[in-house]
Design an enzyme around this catalytic site. Structure first.
Site, PDB file in Angstrom:
ATOM      1  N   LYS A  23     -32.600  16.480 -19.208  1.00  0.00           N
ATOM      2  CA  LYS A  23     -31.467  16.746 -20.104  1.00  0.00           C
ATOM      3  C   LYS A  23     -31.742  16.272 -21.533  1.00  0.00           C
ATOM      4  O   LYS A  23     -32.629  15.455 -21.778  1.00  0.00           O
ATOM      5  CB  LYS A  23     -30.188  16.142 -19.519  1.00  0.00           C
ATOM      6  CG  LYS A  23     -29.692  17.008 -18.346  1.00  0.00           C
ATOM      7  CD  LYS A  23     -28.358  16.616 -17.805  1.00  0.00           C
ATOM      8  CE  LYS A  23     -27.973  17.611 -16.704  1.00  0.00           C
ATOM      9  NZ  LYS A  23     -26.796  17.183 -15.942  1.00  0.00           N
ATOM     10  N   ARG A  36     -30.587  14.641  -8.498  1.00  0.00           N
ATOM     11  CA  ARG A  36     -30.716  16.092  -8.660  1.00  0.00           C
ATOM     12  C   ARG A  36     -31.761  16.337  -9.738  1.00  0.00           C
ATOM     13  O   ARG A  36     -31.513  16.065 -10.906  1.00  0.00           O
ATOM     14  CB  ARG A  36     -29.344  16.667  -9.062  1.00  0.00           C
ATOM     15  CG  ARG A  36     -29.320  18.173  -9.209  1.00  0.00           C
ATOM     16  CD  ARG A  36     -27.938  18.637  -9.671  1.00  0.00           C
ATOM     17  NE  ARG A  36     -27.885  20.081  -9.800  1.00  0.00           N
ATOM     18  CZ  ARG A  36     -28.333  20.750 -10.864  1.00  0.00           C
ATOM     19  NH1 ARG A  36     -28.849  20.107 -11.895  1.00  0.00           N
ATOM     20  NH2 ARG A  36     -28.261  22.066 -10.906  1.00  0.00           N
TER      21      ARG A  36
END
Ligand code: HH2
Length: 286
Positions: free
Chosen positions: A228, A263
């Site tokens: 991210k 994840r």
């Protein structure tokens, strides 16, 4: 017993275990921020799924809509059209796979559970589609409840909190209560602070630093920090695919603070890092 029941039972055993568990990301989308367009073809998707299972993924999270900042929603029909053939293909070659469907739409969740998905990952924490909670309750499957401020189209414009840690943990507690009141078993709930969903760098860091507040809710905690942009803000690594080291750092630190589901896109690197972290943290002291 049908395939749905068998697969959801398997996922239930998984959520009851100690972990750590790796959730491998499979985006069947043209526009995901780091792997958009790579796995639109069911054959390519199944191949990548098999690779992630071989590298140590415990769960595969299959999504048919990008929720990256600024993204637009797709229709439920399109989402089902992307996800279902991929699930069928993966389960035909790897029938043991535990598959999560990344959706906030009850119709997509139902279609995915029917073809053998085992759990549902709802980034709206059951807020978007009022029928979703009943789909989860009826399937008796695990569900991931994620915190998001705003919606993907606008969430990164000006995220604002008085106390991000308290607000996110209160929100997750309230959503878990809502699910349990509708008949979802508490042992089927996984909570997720939603790294990058309506949060700036400081918000993400505060949540990772104070993860114990979320762990203390008593549910398994999932962290989705993989590749991210907050990692780019810290490291300067612009190419999302190259943010593996930064991702691994968040995995290990979050594991040490009590998270048990991770994840991630890069299964092997995170699995290896967790093996080392487990060995260090769990060796009995003399
Ligand atoms: N992050 C993304 C998507 N789904 N689900 C949970 N529970 N937690 C997360 O942090 C999370 C999530 C966004 O990442 P990605 O799937 O890689 O990208 P995109 O939304 O562009 O498909």
């Amino acid at each position: 017993m049908g395939r749905t029941a068998r697969n959801t039972d398997r996922a239930g055993t998984l959520t009851g275990g100690p972990g750590p568990f790796i959730v491998g990301i499979l985006n069947v989308t043209p526009d995901s921020f780091s792997d958009g367009g790579d796995f639109l073809d069911p054959e390519a998707a199944a191949e990548h799924a098999a690779t992630m299972l071989d590298e140590g993924a415990d769960v595969l999270d299959v999504g048919g809509e990008s929720t990256r900042p600024g993204s637009d929603p797709v229709s439920q029909e399109e989402e089902i059209r992307r996800v279902v053939p991929v699930l069928e293909r993966i389960l035909s070659v790897r029938p043991e796979a535990v598959i999560s469907v990344d959706t906030y739409r009850a119709g997509t969740a139902t279609a995915a559970l029917e073809v053998g998905a085992s759990l549902v990952n709802d980034v709206t924490a059951l807020r978007d589609d009022p029928r979703m909670v009943y789909v989860i309750e009826e399937a008796a499957c695990p569900v991931i409840l994620m915190h998001m401020q705003g919606e993907p189209k606008t969430m990164q414009k000006e995220p604002h909190y008085q106390d991000v840690v308290r607000e996110v943990s209160d929100f997750l507690a309230e959503r878990a209560e809502y699910a349990v009141a509708a008949g979802v078993r508490p042992e089927n709930i996984i909570v997720d602070p939603g790294i990058g969903f309506g949060k700036n760098l400081e918000h993400n860091l505060a949540l990772l630093r104070n993860l114990d507040a979320i762990v203390d809710l008593g549910f398994p905690v999932l962290i989705g920090a993989s590749r991210k942009s907050f990692i780019e803000r810290i490291t300067g690594v612009q190419e999302a695919r190259d943010r593996v080291s930064g991702t691994v750092a968040t995995t290990v630190l979050a594991y040490e603070r009590g998270a048990t589901f991770f994840r991630v896109h890069d299964v092997r690197a995170n699995r290896e890092a967790l093996a080392v972290a487990e060995a260090v943290l769990h060796t009995p002291r003399r």
